[in-house]
Design a protein around this motif. Structure first.
Motif, PDB file in Angstrom:
ATOM      1  N   ALA A  26       0.568   3.958  -2.874  1.00  0.00           N
ATOM      2  CA  ALA A  26       0.233   5.346  -2.546  1.00  0.00           C
ATOM      3  C   ALA A  26       1.203   6.311  -3.206  1.00  0.00           C
ATOM      4  O   ALA A  26       0.807   7.401  -3.658  1.00  0.00           O
ATOM      5  CB  ALA A  26       0.249   5.539  -1.032  1.00  0.00           C
ATOM      6  N   LEU A  76      -4.378   6.832   1.505  1.00  0.00           N
ATOM      7  CA  LEU A  76      -3.794   5.499   1.604  1.00  0.00           C
ATOM      8  C   LEU A  76      -2.524   5.527   2.452  1.00  0.00           C
ATOM      9  O   LEU A  76      -2.265   4.608   3.227  1.00  0.00           O
ATOM     10  CB  LEU A  76      -3.504   4.939   0.209  1.00  0.00           C
ATOM     11  CG  LEU A  76      -3.014   3.489   0.142  1.00  0.00           C
ATOM     12  CD1 LEU A  76      -3.980   2.541   0.839  1.00  0.00           C
ATOM     13  CD2 LEU A  76      -2.819   3.068  -1.320  1.00  0.00           C
ATOM     14  N   THR A  77      -1.719   6.573   2.306  1.00  0.00           N
ATOM     15  CA  THR A  77      -0.506   6.670   3.131  1.00  0.00           C
ATOM     16  C   THR A  77      -0.876   6.722   4.609  1.00  0.00           C
ATOM     17  O   THR A  77      -0.229   6.082   5.442  1.00  0.00           O
ATOM     18  CB  THR A  77       0.332   7.918   2.788  1.00  0.00           C
ATOM     19  OG1 THR A  77      -0.362   9.104   3.184  1.00  0.00           O
ATOM     20  CG2 THR A  77       0.639   7.987   1.314  1.00  0.00           C
ATOM     21  N   ASP A  92       0.818  -1.210   0.000  1.00  0.00           N
ATOM     22  CA  ASP A  92       0.000   0.000   0.000  1.00  0.00           C
ATOM     23  C   ASP A  92       0.852   1.261   0.000  1.00  0.00           C
ATOM     24  O   ASP A  92       0.474   2.281  -0.595  1.00  0.00           O
ATOM     25  CB  ASP A  92      -0.935   0.007   1.216  1.00  0.00           C
ATOM     26  CG  ASP A  92      -2.113  -0.948   1.066  1.00  0.00           C
ATOM     27  OD1 ASP A  92      -2.280  -1.504  -0.044  1.00  0.00           O
ATOM     28  OD2 ASP A  92      -2.859  -1.134   2.033  1.00  0.00           O
ATOM     29  N   ASP A 150      -1.675   9.009  -3.414  1.00  0.00           N
ATOM     30  CA  ASP A 150      -2.899   8.816  -2.634  1.00  0.00           C
ATOM     31  C   ASP A 150      -2.619   9.109  -1.167  1.00  0.00           C
ATOM     32  O   ASP A 150      -2.083   8.269  -0.433  1.00  0.00           O
ATOM     33  CB  ASP A 150      -3.391   7.378  -2.819  1.00  0.00           C
ATOM     34  CG  ASP A 150      -4.751   7.127  -2.191  1.00  0.00           C
ATOM     35  OD1 ASP A 150      -5.088   7.812  -1.212  1.00  0.00           O
ATOM     36  OD2 ASP A 150      -5.459   6.217  -2.679  1.00  0.00           O
TER      37      ASP A 150
END
Length: 218
Positions: free
Chosen positions: A137, A145-146, A133, A142
């Motif tokens: 990201a 998402l981070t 992820d 994103d």
């Protein structure tokens, strides 16, 4: 000129995706070797570390080339600077996967029981998710998402506590198995550290997007 620069930035994304896939494979392989007492698989994971180190150097060279030849500013500069920071943590994750594989070789050779294994697989899956992820990201820029990755580190920390508590209870009932318990505690600690490195990666991704790093806001 800008088109060429954009193409090189896309190449940077691709290289980071490849490095991310390599360390995810290393984490999964190390966990599998450990849980299945598979020394051959563990040796295979140890061998992946050289490739991870080489990929880190390749990305570092690409970043330095972009900095020196293109002299980027603003967001582009943050993206490249963040990538340089990210690959350091990614390389360390590869090292820790190799460390887990070494313990797997040792345990397989001794034919010892798999203490704390109920949560080790969960820790491996959780850290792989964090790494995946984080890189995703970065590529997608994103921000949410981070931040989700950073929050998810609590899951890894909770699993580490579960392993630790399981081992404490096991030692209380089987004092002769202290050495094996220490080995598994080390494995759990390596996974916990992988989670920390994945968190660092996510925080550098946030910097690449916002221009602010966690250390600057505390």
């Amino acid at each position: 000129m800008r088109n060429r620069f954009d193409m090189q930035l896309r190449q940077l994304d691709c290289e980071l995706i490849q490095l991310g896939a390599m360390i995810e494979h290393a984490i999964a392989g190390a966990a599998k070797a450990l849980l299945e007492c598979d020394a051959e698989k563990a040796h295979e994971v140890s061998g992946l570390d050289d490739g991870i180190d080489q990929k880190e150097r390749d990305i570092e060279r690409l970043c330095l080339k972009l900095l020196l030849q293109q002299q980027p500013v603003a967001r582009d500069l943050r993206q490249i600077s963040a990538a340089l920071k990210m690959i350091t943590d990614m390389e360390r994750i590869g090292d820790q996967a190799a460390d887990i594989a070494e313990i797997a070789v040792m345990l397989a050779g001794r034919g010892e029981p798999l203490l704390g294994s109920a949560h080790i697989g969960d820790m491996a899956r959780a850290t792989i998710r964090m790494v995946s992820d984080s890189v995703d990201a970065f590529v997608k820029k994103d921000l949410e998402l981070t931040r989700a990755v950073v929050r998810y580190d609590d899951v890894v920390d909770d699993l580490f506590d579960e392993v630790k508590n399981d081992l404490i209870r096991f030692i209380a009932q089987n004092s002769a198995c202290g050495e094996q318990a220490i080995d598994f505690l080390m494995v759990a600690k390596y996974f916990e550290r992988i989670g920390d490195h994945a968190t660092n990666i996510a925080e550098w991704v946030e910097f690449s997007i916002t221009g602010q790093h966690k250390d600057e806001t505390e």
